[in-house]
Design an enzyme around this catalytic site. Structure first.
Site, short mmCIF file in Angstrom:
data_model
loop_
_atom_site.label_atom_id
_atom_site.label_comp_id
_atom_site.label_asym_id
_atom_site.label_seq_id
_atom_site.Cartn_x
_atom_site.Cartn_y
_atom_site.Cartn_z
N GLU A 263 0.84 -1.20 0.00
CA GLU A 263 0.00 0.00 0.00
C GLU A 263 0.87 1.24 0.00
O GLU A 263 1.88 1.31 0.71
CB GLU A 263 -0.89 0.08 1.25
CG GLU A 263 -1.98 -0.93 1.39
CD GLU A 263 -2.79 -0.71 2.67
OE1 GLU A 263 -2.93 0.46 3.10
OE2 GLU A 263 -3.27 -1.70 3.23
N GLU A 315 -14.20 5.03 -0.35
CA GLU A 315 -15.06 4.05 0.32
C GLU A 315 -15.80 4.71 1.48
O GLU A 315 -15.19 5.11 2.47
CB GLU A 315 -14.22 2.88 0.82
CG GLU A 315 -13.47 2.14 -0.29
CD GLU A 315 -12.44 1.18 0.26
OE1 GLU A 315 -12.84 0.21 0.94
OE2 GLU A 315 -11.24 1.40 0.03
N LYS A 318 -15.73 3.50 5.40
CA LYS A 318 -14.53 3.63 6.23
C LYS A 318 -14.74 4.78 7.21
O LYS A 318 -15.70 5.56 7.08
CB LYS A 318 -13.31 3.88 5.34
CG LYS A 318 -13.04 2.75 4.35
CD LYS A 318 -11.63 2.78 3.81
CE LYS A 318 -10.67 2.25 4.85
NZ LYS A 318 -9.30 2.11 4.33
N GLU A 323 -9.77 8.88 5.52
CA GLU A 323 -9.86 7.45 5.22
C GLU A 323 -10.84 7.16 4.09
O GLU A 323 -10.71 6.16 3.37
CB GLU A 323 -10.27 6.66 6.46
CG GLU A 323 -9.20 6.58 7.54
CD GLU A 323 -8.06 5.65 7.16
OE1 GLU A 323 -8.32 4.64 6.47
OE2 GLU A 323 -6.92 5.92 7.56
#
Length: 343
Positions: A263, A315, A318, A323
């Site tokens: 990541e 997303e 999250k 985030e």
């Protein structure tokens, strides 16, 4: 991602910024993307895989098995890093039959048509109470793969939280509390010629110590040497963080273990003038240009660095804030900003 521990690299003090818009070619498969699924408005896996194929993105990381995604990947040619759920690690490590069932359920039915790059046991569980189970889980899954006559590397994903010392990079070493756990894991990786998966986030290093870390050093736009470490010179923090991990590996006889950057990324909103579309675009485009070139890092010069951007989508399930804003795409599959996968 584990934000809490990135302050450990707070004393870390690039290549030309890219403004080129999206193109449709990923270089030699060295750059992949993380496929997070914590959203209630995400496109279907079939549409996601079609999107990746349209961009010639040939590597993807999935955090846990998902039958719909695994079915969509069949015949796609896309290589997959597949993770296990963190909560499954203790039983994977203590019950070989559970590990065998995990392989028989999530790998064997797809193995002929899905190219499994690696299986990653958990995500950032070292250091934590789960850490003591990681190696045995790796061993049990590896035994189950051999029983199924499959040759797929087994690894685990760590963040830079495993480092007790990270500056200068040559002094990188594991936390005393986890050094023996990491030593045993590294021995397993070396014996099986498997990589170590490492999440590397210069973004978090910067937000925790902005007074000591220049932004251009973080965004790969510095045109000067910012950190000198013996014979090694650093113009970007990504290389310094990666080399700190290589130094830690060397101290536990892991000289031959390769690092895969599982990541790295930059949020595009929810943190003032730091998490912006402009900065995210600059970071990710320059990261891609760096890792697909033959730059390597000062300690591992002249080679590509297999790297997975975080993440495909924003997303919404999250935690609120940055985030939710690491995606390259909105859930409707339009770009948050232009990403050049083939500079």
């Amino acid at each position: 991602m584990n934000q809490i521990f990135y302050c450990r690299i707070a004393f870390f003090l690039f290549i030309v910024s890219s403004n080129i818009c999206a193109v449709d070619h990923a270089e030699a498969g060295v750059v992949g993307v993380n496929y997070g699924m914590l959203g209630d408005n995400l496109p279907t896996p079939n549409n996601v895989i079609s999107l990746l194929k349209s961009k010639n993105i040939t590597r993807v990381r999935l955090f846990a098995p998902n039958p719909d995604v695994l079915n969509a990947l069949q015949g796609s040619g896309i290589e997959l890093i597949l993770g296990t759920l963190n909560q499954d690690i203790p039983i994977l490590g203590t019950d070989p039959s559970f590990a065998q069932n995990w392989i028989n359920t999530n790998i064997v039915p797809y193995a002929k048509n899905v190219n499994f790059r690696c299986i990653g046991v958990g995500n950032e569980v070292i250091p934590s109470d789960l850490a003591v189970h990681v190696l045995s889980a790796m061993e049990n899954l590896n035994a189950a793969l051999k029983a199924a006559e499959l040759a797929i590397p087994i690894s685990t994903t760590v963040s830079t939280a495993v480092l007790g010392t990270s500056f200068p990079p040559s002094r990188g070493e594991f936390l005393e509390a986890v050094v023996e756990i990491m030593r045993s894991i590294i021995e397993f990786l070396a014996a099986n010629k498997s990589p170590l998966l490492v999440n590397v986030y210069p973004y978090f290093a910067y937000i925790y110590n902005q007074e000591n870390i220049p932004l251009d050093y973080v965004l790969f736009t510095a045109n000067r040497v910012v950190v000198r470490d013996g014979k090694y010179e650093y113009k970007n923090l990504f290389d310094a963080m990666t080399d700190a991990m290589y130094s830690a590996l060397e101290k536990v006889n892991g000289d031959d273990v390769e690092i895969v950057i599982s990541e790295s990324g930059w949020p595009s909103a929810q943190n003032g003038d730091i998490a912006t579309i402009a900065n995210a675009k600059t970071y990710n485009n320059n990261l891609i240009a760096h890792v697909i070139g033959t730059y390597g890092t000062p300690k591992r010069a002249g080679k590509n660095i297999e790297t997975y951007l975080f993440a495909i989508f924003n997303e919404d399930l999250k935690p609120a804030g940055t985030e939710q804003n690491f995606g390259l795409y909105y859930p409707n599959m339009t770009e948050v900003y232009c990403v050049n996968f083939s500079p």
